[in-house]
Design a protein around this motif. Sequence first.
Motif, short mmCIF file in Angstrom:
data_model
loop_
_atom_site.label_atom_id
_atom_site.label_comp_id
_atom_site.label_asym_id
_atom_site.label_seq_id
_atom_site.Cartn_x
_atom_site.Cartn_y
_atom_site.Cartn_z
N UNK A 211 61.51 74.69 0.23
CA UNK A 211 62.06 76.04 0.32
C UNK A 211 60.87 76.98 0.57
N UNK A 212 60.68 77.37 1.82
CA UNK A 212 59.51 78.14 2.19
C UNK A 212 59.49 79.52 1.53
N UNK A 213 60.64 80.16 1.44
CA UNK A 213 60.68 81.50 0.85
C UNK A 213 60.23 81.46 -0.60
N UNK A 214 60.77 80.52 -1.35
CA UNK A 214 60.42 80.44 -2.77
C UNK A 214 58.99 79.96 -2.96
N UNK A 215 58.52 79.05 -2.10
CA UNK A 215 57.17 78.52 -2.27
C UNK A 215 56.12 79.60 -2.00
N UNK A 216 56.29 80.36 -0.92
CA UNK A 216 55.34 81.45 -0.65
C UNK A 216 55.41 82.50 -1.75
N UNK A 217 56.61 82.77 -2.26
CA UNK A 217 56.74 83.73 -3.36
C UNK A 217 56.01 83.24 -4.60
N UNK A 218 56.10 81.93 -4.86
CA UNK A 218 55.44 81.36 -6.03
C UNK A 218 53.92 81.43 -5.93
N UNK A 225 49.35 86.49 0.19
CA UNK A 225 49.31 85.03 0.29
C UNK A 225 48.77 84.68 1.66
N UNK A 226 48.19 83.49 1.80
CA UNK A 226 47.64 83.04 3.08
C UNK A 226 48.29 81.73 3.49
N UNK A 256 57.19 82.26 7.03
CA UNK A 256 56.32 82.92 6.06
C UNK A 256 56.66 84.41 5.97
N UNK A 257 56.35 85.04 4.84
CA UNK A 257 56.69 86.45 4.67
C UNK A 257 55.82 87.35 5.55
#
Length: 638
Positions: A211-218, A225-226, A256-257
Motif C-alpha cells: 500500500x504505497x499511500x500508507x507506506x509513504x505516510x508511515x 519523505x524521499x 508517491x505523495x
Amino acid sequence: MDEVVLFLAAEEWNNGPLSSADMELWYNTIKHAKTLLEEAGLSVSLNPWATVLHCDRGRRFPEELDFSPMVSPSGVKAKATASFACPKWRKYISDLYGMFAKLNFRILWIEDDFRYHNHEPLDWGGDFSPLMIERFEKRIGVKTDRESIVRNILKPGEPHVWRREWLRTWSEAQIEVAMSIRDAVRSESSSEPILGLMSSRLEMHSIEGRDWTQLFAALSISGRVAHRPHFAGYSDGNGRDLAESSAMLDMQKNIRPPGTIVEPEIENFPFTRFSKSDSYTWIHMALAQLHGCDALLLDLFPVSGVTPSDYPEIGMFLDSCRSSLDWIAEHFPSTLQTRGAGIIWHPDSAKHIHTEKGVSMEELRPSMLSAARLLNSFGVAIQMRPGRINALFGNSAWTFSNEEIMSFLKGGLWIDAEAAAIFQERGFGRLIGIKHAGWWRREEFNYSIEEVAEPACGVRKGFRMNSNLFGKIARMEPVSKAVEWTSLITAEGERCGAALTVYENDLGGRTAVSAFPLGSEEHALVKCPYRQIIVQRMIQYLAGSEPEPVTVTGGAYLTPIDFAEADHRQIVVINGSVDPAKPRVRIPEGNRLEHAYLLRPLGKPENAPAKQITWFGGITVELEIPVPYLCIVVLFVK
C-alpha cells in the motif's frame, strides 16, 4: 558533487545482521567519515545496506540475535534474512536507525531489501514464516498452515478471499516496521531528519500487496519523505531497454505523495566500466534528469575498499557529463508532465488476477509495462496514466471495475488477446468488436503469418509478417461492422482468424484488438517497419477526431517522450538502436519549432539542424543530421 551517501555494512563487507560489537564499530567509523566529509563542504546521507537482508550468500544470524527467519512458499528457511513479523528483528532495526539518526544525516535511506520477493536462496522470496502465519490467523479467525495459505492465494480462477487478506497482512507488517523506524529516527535526531525508501519493480510490489499511500505516510516526518525509484539495470544493456526505463520513471510519479524528494540510483554492479560503460551510465543519468528528478545517486566506486585515486577516470567522467546534465536540469523541471497514449495499470492488480495453474507466486505478476515497451519501440509517445487513447494488455484487465472498463471503452482503446478474453468473460464482448473463441496453442496448430487484409492500416493488402513465435494465439473473429485490418494465416496460406481488428462501438468509443497475447508474450512480436506503420495508423484511428500522440519514424527503437506544462512543450527522442537515425517527428497541435538540440553521451548540448513541415493540425520536424546511438534530441515546440 554536493553529497556523499555512506553505505553501512554493504555488499562484500556485509556478514548479515550486525552484532552489538559490529554496530559500535560501524557507528564510530561512520561518525568519523561524516565529520571528514562535512569539513570538506559535503552534505552526508546514510544508507544502511540491509533491513531484513537481500540474500543469505553464506551469511548467518549472529548468535546474540535470535531472529525468526523468512520462509519461502515451499517452506525453505533463510539463514540470515529475517521475518518482518519477528519482534526481535523489529526492535533491532528500529534501534539501528535510531542510533545512527543521532549523527543527523540529511537522509536516512531504507534499502530495497525492505520487501518480500527476491531473497535468495528462497524460491520467489518469503515471508511465509510461522510468525506471519500467526498474524494471518488472527485476521481471519481460523487456524491454518503455510501449504493451505499458498494453495488458496494462488487458487486458479476467481481469487480466493484469503489472497486479499494475506496481502493485507504483509502490507500491515511492513507499515508497522516503517512507523517504528520513523519514530526511532524522529526521537533520536536533533535535526530535521528525512527517511527515504528505495523500491523495486512495481509489478513485484503488487504481488506483495504494498500500500504505497500508507507506506509513504508511515515514513514521512514533518510531511517530508524521499524516494529512490528503481528504473534501470546494473550493467550495460540494450538501447531498446530505455523505453521501459522511461516508462518506469513516469509510472512511479503516480504512487508517491506530492513534494516527495526523488533521487534515483544510477546503479552499477559489480562496478567499473567493465560492468557499465560511461555512455550507458550517462544515458541513465540523463533519462532520470529528463523526468525531473531532484538528485542522482551514483554507484561508481567499488565498495571492496578503494580510494578515489584508484579510479581517476571516474572524476574525468563526472566532469565530462556535468554540462549536459545541468542543461537538462535547467530545462526539465519536475512539474512537466508526459503526454501520449495512456498505459492503463494499477499497483493493486495482483489482488484481482485470475491464475491458471495456481503453482507459482509469479502467476500473480501483473502485466504493467508490455504496452509501454511496445508503443515506445514503435515510436509512439506514451503517458503512464489513462488518457484519451489507452492501451491495456494482459491479466491487468482483471483489476478494474465494470464502471472503469466502460469509461475506457468510451474512448480509444487497444487491447491484446488476453485482455479481450477477460473483457468477453466479464460481459463486454459486444463493445470490442470480436468474438474470442479460445486459444490455439503452439504445438496444436500451425499458425504462422499475419497478412494485411485492409489497406487502411497503412500497408498494402497481402503484405505478410511473422507471427510464428507466440506460444498461443487467440481464435478470433470480427463481429459485424468491425474491420479486419490483418488476418492470421497458416504456412499453406489458409486464413484461420483475424489478427488485428478495429471497431467503433455503441458508446462512441473505438477499439483495436490484437489476437496476440502481448501482455505476456510481447517479446514474441517480430518488429519491423511495417508493423510500426500499422501501430501508428491504429493509434491515429483510435484518436478519431482528437489529436493523436506524438509519433516518430526514421529508425528502429526511436523512443519519443512528449513533456508539457502550460504553454511549454519539449519533445525528446532517444535513439536506442546502434544504427544512426534521422528522426522524423510528427507533432499534432504543434505550431512552431523554436529550437532543436542534440545531446551526446558526455558531450555538451549542441544545436541540431532541423526543418519544419506544417500541416493542418500540427507540424512534422525532420532532423537533418544523423542521431547516433544513445543520443538525445530535444525539440522545443510552441
